[in-house]
Design a protein around this motif. Sequence first.
Motif, PDB file in Angstrom:
ATOM      1  N   THR A 166     -15.777  18.089   1.036  1.00  0.00           N
ATOM      2  CA  THR A 166     -17.208  18.214   1.338  1.00  0.00           C
ATOM      3  C   THR A 166     -17.720  19.544   0.807  1.00  0.00           C
ATOM      4  OG1 THR A 166     -16.894  19.294   3.484  1.00  0.00           O
ATOM      5  CG2 THR A 166     -17.050  16.879   3.497  1.00  0.00           C
ATOM      6  N   CYS A 167     -19.009  19.578   0.528  1.00  0.00           N
ATOM      7  CA  CYS A 167     -19.682  20.836   0.213  1.00  0.00           C
ATOM      8  C   CYS A 167     -21.173  20.628   0.463  1.00  0.00           C
ATOM      9  CB  CYS A 167     -19.410  21.307  -1.212  1.00  0.00           C
ATOM     10  SG  CYS A 167     -20.187  20.337  -2.501  1.00  0.00           S
ATOM     11  N   ALA A 168     -21.856  21.718   0.770  1.00  0.00           N
ATOM     12  CA  ALA A 168     -23.290  21.632   1.047  1.00  0.00           C
ATOM     13  C   ALA A 168     -24.100  21.546  -0.237  1.00  0.00           C
ATOM     14  CB  ALA A 168     -23.736  22.828   1.880  1.00  0.00           C
ATOM     15  N   SER A 169     -23.625  22.247  -1.272  1.00  0.00           N
ATOM     16  CA  SER A 169     -24.318  22.233  -2.555  1.00  0.00           C
ATOM     17  C   SER A 169     -23.395  22.785  -3.627  1.00  0.00           C
ATOM     18  CB  SER A 169     -25.612  23.055  -2.485  1.00  0.00           C
ATOM     19  OG  SER A 169     -25.320  24.408  -2.197  1.00  0.00           O
ATOM     20  N   LEU A 170     -23.879  22.713  -4.861  1.00  0.00           N
ATOM     21  CA  LEU A 170     -23.141  23.220  -6.017  1.00  0.00           C
ATOM     22  C   LEU A 170     -23.975  24.255  -6.747  1.00  0.00           C
ATOM     23  CD1 LEU A 170     -22.028  19.848  -7.654  1.00  0.00           C
ATOM     24  CD2 LEU A 170     -20.596  21.354  -6.298  1.00  0.00           C
ATOM     25  N   ARG A 171     -23.285  25.192  -7.392  1.00  0.00           N
ATOM     26  CA  ARG A 171     -23.961  26.133  -8.280  1.00  0.00           C
ATOM     27  C   ARG A 171     -23.142  26.180  -9.562  1.00  0.00           C
ATOM     28  NH1 ARG A 171     -23.688  30.752  -5.395  1.00  0.00           N
ATOM     29  NH2 ARG A 171     -21.986  31.686  -6.583  1.00  0.00           N
ATOM     30  N   PHE A 172     -23.793  26.050 -10.685  1.00  0.00           N
ATOM     31  CA  PHE A 172     -23.100  26.073 -11.966  1.00  0.00           C
ATOM     32  C   PHE A 172     -23.241  27.449 -12.587  1.00  0.00           C
ATOM     33  CE2 PHE A 172     -24.105  21.685 -11.143  1.00  0.00           C
ATOM     34  CZ  PHE A 172     -22.914  21.048 -11.449  1.00  0.00           C
ATOM     35  N   GLU A 173     -22.112  28.005 -12.998  1.00  0.00           N
ATOM     36  CA  GLU A 173     -22.085  29.286 -13.681  1.00  0.00           C
ATOM     37  C   GLU A 173     -21.378  29.090 -15.012  1.00  0.00           C
ATOM     38  OE1 GLU A 173     -20.196  32.044 -11.038  1.00  0.00           O
ATOM     39  OE2 GLU A 173     -21.902  32.070  -9.665  1.00  0.00           O
TER      40      GLU A 173
ATOM     41  N   ILE B 136     -20.545  25.412  -2.497  1.00  0.00           N
ATOM     42  CA  ILE B 136     -21.067  26.192  -1.377  1.00  0.00           C
ATOM     43  C   ILE B 136     -20.700  25.502  -0.068  1.00  0.00           C
ATOM     44  CG2 ILE B 136     -23.150  27.243  -0.395  1.00  0.00           C
ATOM     45  CD1 ILE B 136     -22.469  28.142  -3.309  1.00  0.00           C
ATOM     46  N   ASP B 137     -20.254  26.283   0.918  1.00  0.00           N
ATOM     47  CA  ASP B 137     -19.813  25.765   2.223  1.00  0.00           C
ATOM     48  C   ASP B 137     -18.862  24.584   2.024  1.00  0.00           C
ATOM     49  OD1 ASP B 137     -21.274  27.663   3.640  1.00  0.00           O
ATOM     50  OD2 ASP B 137     -23.066  26.418   3.650  1.00  0.00           O
ATOM     51  N   ALA B 138     -17.759  24.856   1.362  1.00  0.00           N
ATOM     52  CA  ALA B 138     -16.811  23.817   0.954  1.00  0.00           C
ATOM     53  C   ALA B 138     -15.679  23.641   1.955  1.00  0.00           C
ATOM     54  CB  ALA B 138     -16.222  24.163  -0.401  1.00  0.00           C
ATOM     55  N   THR B 139     -15.203  22.412   2.040  1.00  0.00           N
ATOM     56  CA  THR B 139     -13.994  22.084   2.776  1.00  0.00           C
ATOM     57  C   THR B 139     -13.014  21.475   1.788  1.00  0.00           C
ATOM     58  OG1 THR B 139     -15.230  21.636   4.806  1.00  0.00           O
ATOM     59  CG2 THR B 139     -12.998  20.740   4.673  1.00  0.00           C
ATOM     60  N   LEU B 140     -11.813  22.037   1.735  1.00  0.00           N
ATOM     61  CA  LEU B 140     -10.765  21.548   0.846  1.00  0.00           C
ATOM     62  C   LEU B 140      -9.596  21.092   1.699  1.00  0.00           C
ATOM     63  CD1 LEU B 140     -12.072  24.381  -0.374  1.00  0.00           C
ATOM     64  CD2 LEU B 140     -10.562  23.824  -2.248  1.00  0.00           C
TER      65      LEU B 140
ATOM     66  N   ALA C 158     -14.545  27.424   3.290  1.00  0.00           N
ATOM     67  CA  ALA C 158     -14.957  28.660   2.627  1.00  0.00           C
ATOM     68  C   ALA C 158     -16.444  28.610   2.347  1.00  0.00           C
ATOM     69  CB  ALA C 158     -14.199  28.846   1.322  1.00  0.00           C
ATOM     70  N   THR C 159     -17.093  29.752   2.429  1.00  0.00           N
ATOM     71  CA  THR C 159     -18.496  29.839   2.060  1.00  0.00           C
ATOM     72  C   THR C 159     -18.663  29.458   0.604  1.00  0.00           C
ATOM     73  OG1 THR C 159     -18.867  31.574   3.682  1.00  0.00           O
ATOM     74  CG2 THR C 159     -20.501  31.352   1.941  1.00  0.00           C
TER      75      THR C 159
END
Length: 86
Positions: free
Chosen positions: A17-24, A31-35, A44-45
């Motif tokens: 799961t994650c709240a959102s993604l950011r591409f670099e 963002i706000d990920a569960t692994l 992790a944030t």
Amino acid sequence: MPASENDEPPKNGTIVTCASLRFEKNAIVFIDATLESAGERITATEATVQLDKVSGLDVSWNLSEDFKLTFKTAEAKQHFLKEQKR
């Protein structure tokens, strides 16, 4: 179990799961990920996957400093601690 400087995240895992993604450049930041990996769950944030280091199934990823590692079973925790001593 909060992570300390000596705790390394597992070498493999799946982002579930994650709240959102950011591409670099050459990276994806979850963002706000569960692994999850065998018997473990990491939150992790930010979890960053380095795309410039992809070679077959080897992907370099880093977790923000506030990552936390929890275990689904006592056996999973013992396995993790045993692996860290190697």
